[in-house]
Enzyme design. Structure first.
Site, PDB file in Angstrom:
ATOM      1  N   THR A 175       0.861  -1.202   0.000  1.00 46.02           N
ATOM      2  CA  THR A 175       0.000   0.000   0.000  1.00 46.02           C
ATOM      3  C   THR A 175       0.892   1.245   0.000  1.00 46.02           C
ATOM      4  O   THR A 175       1.297   1.691  -1.061  1.00 46.02           O
ATOM      5  CB  THR A 175      -0.978   0.005   1.203  1.00 46.02           C
ATOM      6  N   ASN A 235      -0.134  10.542   6.442  1.00 44.53           N
ATOM      7  CA  ASN A 235      -1.335  10.108   7.151  1.00 44.53           C
ATOM      8  C   ASN A 235      -2.422  11.156   7.311  1.00 44.53           C
ATOM      9  O   ASN A 235      -3.558  10.827   7.611  1.00 44.53           O
ATOM     10  CB  ASN A 235      -0.951   9.540   8.515  1.00 44.53           C
ATOM     11  N   GLU A 246       6.202   4.527   7.806  1.00 45.06           N
ATOM     12  CA  GLU A 246       5.757   5.708   7.074  1.00 45.06           C
ATOM     13  C   GLU A 246       6.554   6.949   7.471  1.00 45.06           C
ATOM     14  O   GLU A 246       6.547   7.357   8.612  1.00 45.06           O
ATOM     15  CB  GLU A 246       4.253   5.910   7.281  1.00 45.06           C
ATOM     16  N   THR A 285       2.988  -6.581  11.781  1.00 50.81           N
ATOM     17  CA  THR A 285       2.941  -6.157  10.391  1.00 50.81           C
ATOM     18  C   THR A 285       1.525  -6.308   9.899  1.00 50.81           C
ATOM     19  O   THR A 285       0.733  -7.043  10.476  1.00 50.81           O
ATOM     20  CB  THR A 285       3.848  -6.994   9.486  1.00 50.81           C
TER      21      THR A 285
END
Lengths: 395, 395
Positions: free
Chosen positions: B143, B390, B267, B180
């Site tokens: 993703t 985010n 991220e 994960t």
């Protein structure tokens, strides 16, 4: 904010870390003042916290010395010696013993306290100096705060008018328990130490212990309540004494007001968030789920981005471990129901929620569907400015 | 990475959310393959997780269907019906029952799964298509990952050479347990389901369950281990069978390798952080303290800013509640001792630590001074890019 009889404030420039601003506050309390305190539960609590816990344990104090810019935490034996030395110094000025002086320090961890600078500043205090204002006092104790925090109430105890005034500072490292770094609440009411302690704990639960900025708990968190007894009211017999009813309510409102001021000023915050969890099978589980939502970086960044990503609220509730019924779980934002009975509400129109998220006050409600208990916590969003403030705090 | 006998991969463009890239992976397994799985502990686990838990419980599977772009979480009865429908479809292609198909979905929560698109993509599979590469497979399940994640090992079981290959995807919402979002490990070894399950749990503890990016646990976390039995080794009698020694080590190394790849791709991560806690009175407390450091926003932002603000490490250890002795607590960064015996090391020179912090691999070690237990966890720093990714994930 009005003065409190028996409370004398002196704000000073000690140059501990900040230049050209007050960074030291000496509070002198009338003889026979009662004190109560709630402190961080950290196992690496600072030297001042360890000292002040002992003072509060005796229920009486005559002075509070607060500095910003250095937390005097994890400074070994020197740190404890420094606390003792500054308490003795403040005691000489206040005309009391070192053991009657509460100490609170906020700022960087691990660096030795520049005691000489504090001594020099204290030695400049004039014997007949007028009391400083609450505003000056609130500014002196601030660190990354963007505004001074204070609140005031006036109530009666058994016919005697009494005053309550408090100041607080945030604004990062805010998480229960405790939730603010430093808060000081004063009243001229006459309240014995044991009852004062009960009143403080009761109010702390739904105020300072219900806010979170970043889930990080400080080593220095201290909340002090001092009662000078100058109002002349008859002393209450217990926490439940009918004469205390208005006072209890006012104390809770004042502390909630201060706590909300702290979280609104969360480092980098652009939005204030209220999280309500209802339908839990216990208050503890409601609180656990609410704090999980309030502390979730993914929820907080979505709100910073004004993104109605309600799935992250479901995720945060799910990871909390609080019991829930997926088929009864409801999520709403800004009063608009988004999810119900295990899925998205049919005909859900995201635009309404998007409009709510453009505002500065965000409301999230989650119904766990397994009981009647509830909890409310307050937090703020997670923004680029939080990173900027904290990536380079010490320089 | 070499192919695994009995594992056939097909990567497809279904257009679930992403355009112009593979987002669907069908893995077909040889008859009689054993499977084991570890899943999220979230109480809002996705429909695919609930389905796959049942399949894994039976120990056997013939196919795995994985999609990215939609997590099929909190999608109510429709979500469960959609899982069943896609499993049946994959079963028809794989020549097996729906109940032998594992399903994993990753992506946005709360939106209905576009089953029609998945059906259309599956219907395009040619009967004699060659297997896709691990690289294609790893890309299809990603993703926000910035690189595909895979690892491979070759060992012997009782003289028979066996292969292990695995792929994983991250990269936000990473926290134990599970750590994960999705990982799939395949081997051609013959291992009965019960033993496979024990091996998987043993390795998960020190790999996927020891990483954290942002403390947020996904509703979709799934770790699957499949053994096709094509290598022809004699089946082991138990987890402790001597013939499994090299395999157990390889499995742990492979899963640790994948887990570290996931956290390195956290991220917005700019630095990879290893947190070692030693001197704890139990492994659980060592782990609690290590995770508290690894999840602290204030520690993570300081490291992003290359600021040697070690006081925040003390704070994070303190808030964890893990028992420690303040007079024996030691903190070091990059192998350089900073604090010892309750205070800063005398003559401490911050420049050495500053140099270490300029690197990409940061090491933090904390000695709690109360025992001999230890734990290691991996994490990454908290940067502006985490916020950017985010705050606006869904658009």
């Amino acid at each position: 904010m009005p003065a409190i009889a028996g409370v004398h404030l002196t704000a000073l420039k000690a140059g501990i870390k900040y230049k050209g601003r007050d960074d030291l506050l000496l509070v002198r309390l009338a003889p026979d003042s009662s004190v109560a305190g709630v402190f961080t539960r950290s196992t690496t609590a600072s030297a001042p916290v360890q000292w002040s816990r002992d003072v509060v344990g005796r229920g009486k104090a005559r002075a509070i010395l607060i500095n910003s810019g250095n937390a005097n935490t994890f400074t070994g034996k020197q740190g404890h010696a420094d606390v003792k030395r500054t308490a003795a110094m403040a005691g000489r000025i206040g005309g009391c013993k070192a053991s009657e002086v509460l100490i609170a320090s906020t700022g960087v961890i691990g660096e030795p306290l520049p005691v000489d600078r504090i001594e020099r500043a204290l030695s400049r205090i004039k014997s007949r100096a007028r009391t400083a204002s609450w505003l000056q006092a609130a500014k002196a104790i601030g660190t990354t705060d963007t505004y001074p925090k204070g609140a005031s109430f006036r109530v009666d105890i058994a016919g005697s008018p009494v005053m309550l005034s408090g100041i607080a500072k945030g604004s990062g490292m805010i998480a229960p328990d405790m939730a603010t770094m430093l808060a000081f609440v004063f009243t001229d009411a006459r309240i014995p130490p044991g009852i004062l302690d009960e009143l403080l704990r009761e109010s702390a639960r739904e105020s300072f212990n219900s806010i979170t900025v970043d889930s990080d708990t400080s080593t220095s968190d201290s909340l002090i309540l001092a009662a000078t007894g100058q109002a002349g009211n008859p002393a209450p017999k217990s926490k439940s004494d009918p004469s205390l009813k208005a006072f209890r309510t006012a104390l809770k409102e004042l502390m909630t007001d201060l706590a909300i001021q702290v979280v609104r000023d969360g480092e980098g915050a652009s939005k204030f968030i209220t999280v309500d969890v209802i339908g839990a099978n216990s208050t503890a589980n409601a609180r656990k789920a609410a704090l999980s939502v309030a502390n979730s970086p993914l929820v907080k960044t979505a709100i910073a981005g004004e993104d109605a990503n309600w799935g992250r609220i479901v995720m945060a509730v799910g990871k909390s471990g609080a019991p829930l019924d997926q088929q009864k779980l409801c999520v709403s934002i800004g009063g608009i129901a988004i999810a119900r009975s295990g899925g998205r509400v049919s005909g859900y129109d995201e635009r309404e929620v998007a409009t709510h998220l453009e505002g500065a006050n965000i409301q999230i409600e989650v119904d766990l569907g397994v009981g009647r208990s509830r909890a409310r916590v307050w937090t703020c969003d997670l923004t680029h400015d939080y990173i900027s403030i904290n990536a380079d705090y010490r320089t």
